[in-house]
Design a protein around this motif. Sequence first.
Motif, PDB file in Angstrom:
ATOM      1  N   LEU A 107      54.307  62.616  25.423  1.00 23.78           N
ATOM      2  CA  LEU A 107      53.639  61.766  26.116  1.00 23.78           C
ATOM      3  C   LEU A 107      54.427  60.794  27.112  1.00 23.78           C
ATOM      4  O   LEU A 107      55.464  60.075  26.673  1.00 23.78           O
ATOM      5  N   ASP A 108      54.223  61.194  28.392  1.00 28.32           N
ATOM      6  CA  ASP A 108      55.162  60.653  29.337  1.00 28.32           C
ATOM      7  C   ASP A 108      55.174  59.320  29.319  1.00 28.32           C
ATOM      8  O   ASP A 108      54.116  58.577  29.397  1.00 28.32           O
ATOM      9  N   GLY A 109      56.379  58.755  29.311  1.00 33.62           N
ATOM     10  CA  GLY A 109      56.276  57.014  29.385  1.00 33.62           C
ATOM     11  C   GLY A 109      56.244  56.411  28.057  1.00 33.62           C
ATOM     12  O   GLY A 109      56.702  55.151  27.877  1.00 33.62           O
ATOM     13  N   VAL A 110      55.684  57.177  26.880  1.00 36.89           N
ATOM     14  CA  VAL A 110      55.749  56.520  25.497  1.00 36.89           C
ATOM     15  C   VAL A 110      56.985  56.424  24.896  1.00 36.89           C
ATOM     16  O   VAL A 110      57.672  57.510  24.740  1.00 36.89           O
ATOM     17  N   ARG A 111      57.432  55.455  24.286  1.00 33.31           N
ATOM     18  CA  ARG A 111      58.594  55.395  23.429  1.00 33.31           C
ATOM     19  C   ARG A 111      58.155  55.101  22.255  1.00 33.31           C
ATOM     20  O   ARG A 111      57.157  54.039  22.157  1.00 33.31           O
ATOM     21  N   THR A 112      58.659  55.165  20.798  1.00 30.37           N
ATOM     22  CA  THR A 112      58.627  54.735  19.694  1.00 30.37           C
ATOM     23  C   THR A 112      59.550  53.609  18.972  1.00 30.37           C
ATOM     24  O   THR A 112      59.415  53.086  18.079  1.00 30.37           O
ATOM     25  N   ARG A 113      60.702  53.375  19.919  1.00 34.68           N
ATOM     26  CA  ARG A 113      61.386  52.433  19.542  1.00 34.68           C
ATOM     27  C   ARG A 113      62.122  51.817  20.779  1.00 34.68           C
ATOM     28  O   ARG A 113      62.261  52.448  21.928  1.00 34.68           O
ATOM     29  N   GLY A 114      62.534  50.555  20.923  1.00 33.66           N
ATOM     30  CA  GLY A 114      63.068  49.862  22.130  1.00 33.66           C
ATOM     31  C   GLY A 114      63.218  48.537  21.950  1.00 33.66           C
ATOM     32  O   GLY A 114      63.363  47.871  20.770  1.00 33.66           O
ATOM     33  N   SER A 115      63.850  47.988  22.855  1.00 32.59           N
ATOM     34  CA  SER A 115      64.182  46.490  23.076  1.00 32.59           C
ATOM     35  C   SER A 115      62.867  45.557  22.958  1.00 32.59           C
ATOM     36  O   SER A 115      61.851  45.839  23.734  1.00 32.59           O
ATOM     37  N   ALA A 116      62.893  44.220  22.211  1.00 31.85           N
ATOM     38  CA  ALA A 116      61.620  43.724  22.202  1.00 31.85           C
ATOM     39  C   ALA A 116      62.109  42.162  22.556  1.00 31.85           C
ATOM     40  O   ALA A 116      61.482  41.222  22.379  1.00 31.85           O
ATOM     41  N   GLY A 117      63.163  42.172  23.306  1.00 31.77           N
ATOM     42  CA  GLY A 117      63.766  40.856  24.052  1.00 31.77           C
ATOM     43  C   GLY A 117      64.520  39.920  22.769  1.00 31.77           C
ATOM     44  O   GLY A 117      64.248  40.188  21.575  1.00 31.77           O
ATOM     45  N   GLY A 118      65.395  39.209  23.525  1.00 32.25           N
ATOM     46  CA  GLY A 118      65.961  38.162  22.653  1.00 32.25           C
ATOM     47  C   GLY A 118      67.007  38.792  21.477  1.00 32.25           C
ATOM     48  O   GLY A 118      67.312  38.433  20.372  1.00 32.25           O
ATOM     49  N   GLY A 119      67.437  40.130  21.767  1.00 32.28           N
ATOM     50  CA  GLY A 119      68.278  40.947  20.667  1.00 32.28           C
ATOM     51  C   GLY A 119      67.649  41.605  19.708  1.00 32.28           C
ATOM     52  O   GLY A 119      67.944  42.024  18.811  1.00 32.28           O
ATOM     53  N   ARG A 120      66.041  41.565  19.738  1.00 29.35           N
ATOM     54  CA  ARG A 120      65.315  42.242  18.750  1.00 29.35           C
ATOM     55  C   ARG A 120      65.119  43.631  19.028  1.00 29.35           C
ATOM     56  O   ARG A 120      65.246  44.145  20.186  1.00 29.35           O
ATOM     57  N   ARG A 121      64.816  44.461  18.073  1.00 29.42           N
ATOM     58  CA  ARG A 121      64.306  45.754  18.155  1.00 29.42           C
ATOM     59  C   ARG A 121      62.560  46.016  17.657  1.00 29.42           C
ATOM     60  O   ARG A 121      62.345  45.124  16.911  1.00 29.42           O
ATOM     61  N   GLU A 122      62.080  46.839  18.514  1.00 31.19           N
ATOM     62  CA  GLU A 122      60.477  46.931  18.118  1.00 31.19           C
ATOM     63  C   GLU A 122      60.448  48.556  17.996  1.00 31.19           C
ATOM     64  O   GLU A 122      61.193  49.312  18.514  1.00 31.19           O
ATOM     65  N   PHE A 123      59.544  48.865  17.121  1.00 32.65           N
ATOM     66  CA  PHE A 123      59.269  50.322  16.308  1.00 32.65           C
ATOM     67  C   PHE A 123      57.669  50.371  16.471  1.00 32.65           C
ATOM     68  O   PHE A 123      57.173  49.580  15.847  1.00 32.65           O
TER      69      PHE A 123
END
Length: 199
Positions: A130-146
């Motif tokens: 899925l072009d452009g889709v990620r399942t993990r990355g930065s959520a800002g402020g040192g947080r991680r998002e999944f």
Amino acid sequence: MTTSRFYGRIAGVGSTSGVRVVVGHWHDTPLGAFSDAMVATGSGHRVLLAPHEAAAGFIASTYRFDEVRIEPFAVAARDGAWRVRSPSLVLDLTVGPRTALGRLLRAVPRRLAGSPAFCTVTDPVARVVLDGVRTRGSAGGGRREFYGATDHRVVTAASGSFDGVDLGSLAPVDPAPRFGFSSTPARPSVTSVVTTVRG
């Protein structure tokens, strides 16, 4: 470390007017049940529509916007249709059948699919499929998002308006609206997700 989980569905659609909309319909979150929308205009202006300060603050600290509006926001969602209403946004979606990806996601146990470890493993695959889709990355402020997806259905029609201007008809979500590290799929769809933010 603080962990926040959001359970719900995300509808991502484009329109022939150039406006792209990502609607979150959340039934279980640390902020209670709520719905919101991220809107990108044809010029690239990014607007968050949120129902209250708590939701607006959390979302705006996680994603990027040029404008934040706090306003009454309601979503009525059933199997075949979504009805989205706020002072700024009117959106009606027709939701079609489960996709091949949705059938594959349904085969994965929900507890596993929503785990950050599984999201980490599936991230390279999501980037390719899925072009452009990620399942993990930065959520800002040192947080991680999944993002853990558990189902996927196609959207077959859309109509409505933003700020009183007609959206036109359904179109791919292109270009990507760039609210955060991941984009909604280019093909208009509704995805059931477990979103985890750690930090």
